[in-house]
Motif scaffolding. Structure first.
Motif, PDB file in Angstrom:
ATOM      1  N   ASP A 293       0.824  -1.217   0.000  1.00  0.00           N
ATOM      2  CA  ASP A 293       0.000   0.000   0.000  1.00  0.00           C
ATOM      3  C   ASP A 293       0.857   1.265   0.000  1.00  0.00           C
ATOM      4  N   PHE A 294       1.889   1.268   0.826  1.00  0.00           N
ATOM      5  CA  PHE A 294       2.706   2.475   0.935  1.00  0.00           C
ATOM      6  C   PHE A 294       3.348   2.805  -0.408  1.00  0.00           C
ATOM      7  N   GLN A 295       3.739   1.757  -1.117  1.00  0.00           N
ATOM      8  CA  GLN A 295       4.391   1.954  -2.417  1.00  0.00           C
ATOM      9  C   GLN A 295       3.401   2.514  -3.445  1.00  0.00           C
ATOM     10  N   VAL A 296       2.183   1.938  -3.444  1.00  0.00           N
ATOM     11  CA  VAL A 296       1.169   2.374  -4.408  1.00  0.00           C
ATOM     12  C   VAL A 296       0.723   3.802  -4.105  1.00  0.00           C
ATOM     13  N   GLN A 297       0.593   4.109  -2.817  1.00  0.00           N
ATOM     14  CA  GLN A 297       0.215   5.475  -2.450  1.00  0.00           C
ATOM     15  C   GLN A 297       1.242   6.474  -2.985  1.00  0.00           C
ATOM     16  N   ARG A 298       2.475   6.060  -2.993  1.00  0.00           N
ATOM     17  CA  ARG A 298       3.542   6.955  -3.414  1.00  0.00           C
ATOM     18  C   ARG A 298       3.719   6.954  -4.935  1.00  0.00           C
ATOM     19  N   GLY A 299       3.713   5.740  -5.498  1.00  0.00           N
ATOM     20  CA  GLY A 299       4.115   5.648  -6.903  1.00  0.00           C
ATOM     21  C   GLY A 299       3.048   5.125  -7.847  1.00  0.00           C
ATOM     22  N   GLY A 300       1.887   4.743  -7.339  1.00  0.00           N
ATOM     23  CA  GLY A 300       0.827   4.260  -8.224  1.00  0.00           C
ATOM     24  C   GLY A 300       1.063   2.832  -8.700  1.00  0.00           C
ATOM     25  N   ALA A 301       0.544   2.542  -9.882  1.00  0.00           N
ATOM     26  CA  ALA A 301       0.582   1.182 -10.420  1.00  0.00           C
ATOM     27  C   ALA A 301       2.012   0.724 -10.682  1.00  0.00           C
ATOM     28  N   TYR A 302       2.174  -0.591 -10.760  1.00  0.00           N
ATOM     29  CA  TYR A 302       3.494  -1.150 -11.110  1.00  0.00           C
ATOM     30  C   TYR A 302       3.290  -2.405 -11.949  1.00  0.00           C
ATOM     31  N   ASP A 303       4.300  -2.735 -12.728  1.00  0.00           N
ATOM     32  CA  ASP A 303       4.245  -3.943 -13.543  1.00  0.00           C
ATOM     33  C   ASP A 303       4.859  -5.117 -12.785  1.00  0.00           C
ATOM     34  N   VAL A 304       4.334  -6.319 -13.049  1.00  0.00           N
ATOM     35  CA  VAL A 304       4.943  -7.550 -12.541  1.00  0.00           C
ATOM     36  C   VAL A 304       5.119  -8.484 -13.742  1.00  0.00           C
ATOM     37  N   VAL A 305       6.253  -9.153 -13.789  1.00  0.00           N
ATOM     38  CA  VAL A 305       6.553  -9.999 -14.948  1.00  0.00           C
ATOM     39  C   VAL A 305       6.970 -11.402 -14.523  1.00  0.00           C
ATOM     40  N   LEU A 306       6.718 -12.349 -15.410  1.00  0.00           N
ATOM     41  CA  LEU A 306       7.344 -13.664 -15.314  1.00  0.00           C
ATOM     42  C   LEU A 306       8.515 -13.635 -16.288  1.00  0.00           C
ATOM     43  N   VAL A 307       9.698 -13.908 -15.772  1.00  0.00           N
ATOM     44  CA  VAL A 307      10.912 -13.758 -16.573  1.00  0.00           C
ATOM     45  C   VAL A 307      11.620 -15.096 -16.707  1.00  0.00           C
ATOM     46  N   ARG A 308      12.002 -15.440 -17.911  1.00  0.00           N
ATOM     47  CA  ARG A 308      12.827 -16.626 -18.144  1.00  0.00           C
ATOM     48  C   ARG A 308      14.273 -16.183 -17.960  1.00  0.00           C
ATOM     49  N   LEU A 309      14.828 -16.495 -16.778  1.00  0.00           N
ATOM     50  CA  LEU A 309      16.188 -16.047 -16.480  1.00  0.00           C
ATOM     51  C   LEU A 309      17.226 -17.047 -16.957  1.00  0.00           C
ATOM     52  N   HIS A 310      16.752 -18.268 -17.202  1.00  0.00           N
ATOM     53  CA  HIS A 310      17.649 -19.373 -17.548  1.00  0.00           C
ATOM     54  C   HIS A 310      16.741 -20.347 -18.291  1.00  0.00           C
ATOM     55  N   PRO A 311      17.278 -21.156 -19.226  1.00  0.00           N
ATOM     56  CA  PRO A 311      16.379 -22.069 -19.955  1.00  0.00           C
ATOM     57  C   PRO A 311      15.498 -22.927 -19.044  1.00  0.00           C
ATOM     58  N   GLU A 312      15.958 -23.190 -17.813  1.00  0.00           N
ATOM     59  CA  GLU A 312      15.184 -24.049 -16.918  1.00  0.00           C
ATOM     60  C   GLU A 312      14.450 -23.284 -15.818  1.00  0.00           C
ATOM     61  N   VAL A 313      14.593 -21.981 -15.754  1.00  0.00           N
ATOM     62  CA  VAL A 313      14.049 -21.250 -14.598  1.00  0.00           C
ATOM     63  C   VAL A 313      13.283 -19.993 -15.023  1.00  0.00           C
ATOM     64  N   ARG A 314      12.063 -19.908 -14.476  1.00  0.00           N
ATOM     65  CA  ARG A 314      11.226 -18.729 -14.652  1.00  0.00           C
ATOM     66  C   ARG A 314      11.020 -18.110 -13.276  1.00  0.00           C
ATOM     67  N   VAL A 315      11.072 -16.783 -13.167  1.00  0.00           N
ATOM     68  CA  VAL A 315      10.968 -16.108 -11.877  1.00  0.00           C
ATOM     69  C   VAL A 315       9.936 -14.978 -11.969  1.00  0.00           C
ATOM     70  N   THR A 316       9.185 -14.778 -10.876  1.00  0.00           N
ATOM     71  CA  THR A 316       8.216 -13.692 -10.787  1.00  0.00           C
ATOM     72  C   THR A 316       8.900 -12.471 -10.193  1.00  0.00           C
ATOM     73  N   LEU A 317       8.897 -11.361 -10.900  1.00  0.00           N
ATOM     74  CA  LEU A 317       9.585 -10.171 -10.413  1.00  0.00           C
ATOM     75  C   LEU A 317       8.737  -8.924 -10.623  1.00  0.00           C
ATOM     76  N   GLN A 318       8.778  -8.034  -9.662  1.00  0.00           N
ATOM     77  CA  GLN A 318       8.180  -6.723  -9.864  1.00  0.00           C
ATOM     78  C   GLN A 318       9.143  -5.883 -10.702  1.00  0.00           C
ATOM     79  N   VAL A 319       8.572  -5.031 -11.553  1.00  0.00           N
ATOM     80  CA  VAL A 319       9.387  -4.147 -12.385  1.00  0.00           C
ATOM     81  C   VAL A 319       9.553  -2.822 -11.657  1.00  0.00           C
ATOM     82  N   THR A 320      10.742  -2.275 -11.707  1.00  0.00           N
ATOM     83  CA  THR A 320      10.975  -1.000 -11.039  1.00  0.00           C
ATOM     84  C   THR A 320      11.665  -0.025 -11.985  1.00  0.00           C
ATOM     85  N   ASP A 321      11.667   1.233 -11.613  1.00  0.00           N
ATOM     86  CA  ASP A 321      12.332   2.299 -12.386  1.00  0.00           C
ATOM     87  C   ASP A 321      11.761   2.478 -13.774  1.00  0.00           C
TER      88      ASP A 321
END
Lengths: 361, 388
Positions: A293-321
């Protein structure tokens, strides 16, 4: 690994006087890590550089070196806090009596700047990167399309290998960052000084970063010991490779996800950059978990992605900047350690995604 | 093979929506309605065991909530077990009841689902809406379920070219169905344009792509098929039950465009069934978000991968279409009281297969399927029903 005293991490969140300099999810700790990662290079290439000690030039807390060791995967190194008066790194480089090792320092001027330098053991020379806060007049300074200073520094250093000092400044403010590449690391063949494209920082990339840590989040309760259980995976994306079936498991949980083996697992560092986005959503105000909540109050919406970091691994990450709603499937992202949310008086940290800077036309 | 076949002899539910009643009154109303629906009546002392699906929303009586059901249903000492698999809690409670009958251990059981969601402030509600996802990775990235399904929708649109309009059409259709259901939370028609222009929640999903926050309870009375004729001439027979699980976090799954738990549950359910998926009269699917109905249609083999959008846009899943989906309005418009949904789906099947669904009656309904999903697909049940 000893249980870390997470309360110590809250130190970096202290309010500074004047205009705040960094994104809301950055603090002294994340800046130190970012500076050190810049110096060490990407994990995939970092193996070539070896250090025999870690020196942190800061006034505490006492377990800051241990936190940094965990974030950087340098647990095997002796680490200590040194005199908080930071050294002049350029002079240290020139001084043959300077002990080799990884030196990290907090910029005392703002409490938020971070400086890092790397000196290699037994090499022909010494190389390093200095990252520090500046306080100067806005002038003909480089500009970039978006992003926080530290991210821009990473991108600048990736694309332009120019020797000397580069400065990034927030338009309309006196605050910015200075990066000095002090010379090639031994064995580095790609040292190729060129001039870099102009960089422009939008004012949206900077805002206050102070938050009332006394606020106990009503979010999903991840007890501190559980959070601390696997910091190598959370903070530096460490996975496990199974010796029996050869497959990779992330996060590392002491058991092969594929064949179930408990033994013969070896730690393996996932790439911290160069992942490709496979799915994306923009979390709008009201759809966030309450601890954000504190983050949204300050900065509003944000993106979240599923990222293929390695051929065998996918990771859930919030996008920043990056402005919300601008991340697309297929884009390549890097990652950085950032603050997630405060809980029970301390910050929780984890990695976030940073879309790579597109070259300005 | 099971030694007995299970049958539903009675079913009832509360209205769905923001109810004035508290959890005890809601339990009582649903259970009383189920007893009242038994054609020749059944004495509450004949219930040998009960199963309660609930997440425990808002923290009301997190532990030992089974005792509350025992009191309100006047079970007089019969054992009650709470079954929790997030949004699939009642689906798994139903499955547990079916297994008790099929194994021959019990000849009459009560299955109940309950959730009271609207009586807490929104901040606390958002806390509970996130506790069934992966708290160590997805939640730390800032996701609740809307965000997780937003990710799945983005991938489905990317891989199959699924048009945004197909998602909207799911909501339009289910709202149109709910207009015919007096128990539904939203009895209001909406247009495709309204869905497309509704405030964004977790792109590409907007507010009208999301199921609401709902209070509700539903109850089912199950007996062995052989005993069912004592109570009614038209019991609803259970001809297949399947369930599956998957990793908690979506990041660990092989596919982002399919829920493996649903596929596995369907495979198991149809393995025992005397008929196949081409013979279904209608289906009750877990449309917590519009994308979830499309995923379910494909995972159940009712359309090929990527094929649910065209089927939906051609109105084949609407009442009057080739295969009506969610004639009661679904989670989207009937409402989604987390732990009650799986039982409410079966309650709708009970009405439809007995020709009692009034204005929303599927003509000549004879064979039905319910699919109930926990969270973003960490668990799922599929149950097959047949009119007697």
């Amino acid at each position: 690994m000893a249980i870390l005293r997470a309360a110590a991490l809250a130190e970096g969140a202290r309010r500074i006087s004047g205009e705040p300099q960094f994104a809301p999810d950055e603090d002294r700790f994340t800046l130190l890590v970012a500076a050190a990662e810049l110096t060490l290079g990407d994990a995939t290439a970092g193996g070539a550089r070896r250090f025999d000690r870690l020196t942190v030039w800061a006034d505490g807390p006492p377990d800051l070196p241990e936190q940094l060791q965990t974030a950087l995967g340098l647990e095997q190194l002796p680490a200590h806090l040194a005199n908080p008066e930071p050294p002049a790194f350029a002079e240290m480089l020139a001084d043959p009596s300077t002990p080799p090792g990884l030196h990290l320092a907090v910029d005392p001027a703002s409490g938020l700047g971070a400086r890092a330098i790397a000196l290699q053991v037994g090499g022909e020379g010494k190389g390093g990167i200095e990252v520090s806060g500046i306080d100067g007049e806005p002038a003909d300074l480089p500009t970039a399309s978006s992003g926080s200073p530290i991210w821009l520094l990473r991108e600048l250093l990736r694309e332009a290998r120019g020797e000397g000092t580069r400065v990034v400044q927030v338009p309309g403010s006196r605050l910015g960052l200075r990066v000095t590449r002090l010379g090639p690391f031994p064995g580095e063949t790609s040292w190729n000084p060129t001039s870099s494209a102009p960089v422009h920082l939008p004012s949206s990339a900077v805002s206050g970063n102070e938050v009332e840590l006394a606020t106990v989040s009503e979010g999903a309760y991840l007890p501190l010991p559980t959070y601390l259980e696997n910091l190598p995976s959370r903070w530096r994306l460490e996975a496990e490779r199974c010796g029996a079936c050869g497959k990779l498991s992330f996060p590392a949980r002491g058991r092969c996800r594929h064949c179930g083996r408990l033994d013969g697992l070896t730690r393996e560092q996932l790439p911290k950059s160069g992942g490709r986005v496979e799915a994306v959503t923009t979390v709008r105000p009201g759809a966030q978990p309450s601890e954000f909540d504190f983050q949204v109050q300050r900065g509003g919406a944000y993106d979240v992605v599923l990222v293929r970091l390695h051929p065998e691994v996918r990771v859930t990450l919030q996008v920043t900047d990056t402005p919300a709603g601008t991340t697309r499937i297929g884009v390549v992202v890097n990652t950085a350690l950032r603050r997630l949310y405060p809980m029970e008086g301390a910050w929780r940290y984890g990695r976030k995604a940073l879309p790579r800077l597109e070259a300005a036309p | 093979m099971p030694s007995e076949q299970a049958a539903i002899v009675g079913a009832g539910q509360t209205r769905f929506g923001a109810l004035r009643e508290g959890p005890r009154a809601m339990l009582r109303e649903a259970v009383d309605a189920a007893f009242a629906s038994v054609d020749r009546g059944i004495d509450h002392r004949e219930v040998e065991e009960a199963y309660l699906g609930t997440l425990g929303f808002n923290g009301w009586q997190i532990g030992n909530v089974s005792a509350v059901l025992a009191e309100e249903a006047r079970l007089e000492g019969a054992p009650v077990t709470r079954v929790e698999n997030a949004c699939a809690s009642a689906g798994f409670a139903l499955r547990t009841g079916i297994q008790a009958i099929e194994s021959g251990q019990r000849s009459a059981v009560l299955v109940v689902g309950l959730e009271k969601m609207t009586d807490a402030p929104s901040r606390r509600r958002r806390y509970w809406l996130g506790v069934s996802g992966d708290t160590e990775w997805e939640r730390l990235a800032g996701l609740t379920f809307a965000g997780v399904y937003g990710l799945l929708a983005s991938r489905h649109m990317h891989e199959f070219g699924t048009p945004r309009e197909a998602l909207a059409e799911v909501a339009v259709k289910n709202h149109a169905h709910a207009l015919l259901n007096p128990k539904a939370q939203f009895r209001k028609a909406i247009t495709r344009e309204e869905v497309l222009s509704s405030p964004r929640v977790a792109d590409p999903l907007g507010l009208l792509d999301c199921c609401p926050v709902t209070d509700g309870a539903a109850a089912l009375l199950l007996t062995s098929a052989s005993r069912a004729r004592r109570y009614t001439d038209s019991p609803v027979l259970i001809v297949g039950s399947g369930a599956g699980s998957d990793s908690l976090a979506v990041q660990d799954r092989a596919s982002l465009t399919s829920l493996a738990a649903t596929r596995r549950a369907a495979e198991e359910a149809f393995r025992r069934s005397p008929w196949d998926r081409t013979q279904l009269s209608f289906a009750e699917l877990h449309d917590c978000f519009t994308i979830a109905e499309l995923l379910a249609i494909e995972d159940l083999g009712l359309a090929p991968p990527g094929g649910a959008a065209a089927m939906t846009l051609a109105h084949e899943t609407a009442l009057g279409g080739r295969l009506p989906v969610n004639p009661d309005g679904g989670l989207k418009a009937k409402g989604h009281p987390i732990g009650a949904t799986g039982a409410s789906q079966a309650a709708e099947v009970f009405l439809q297969l007995r020709g009692q669904a009034e204005k929303r009656q599927v003509p000549a309904a004879a064979r039905a399927l319910t699919q109930n999903v926990g969270g973003s697909g960490a668990s799922a049940t599929v149950t097959l029903f047949e009119a007697s």
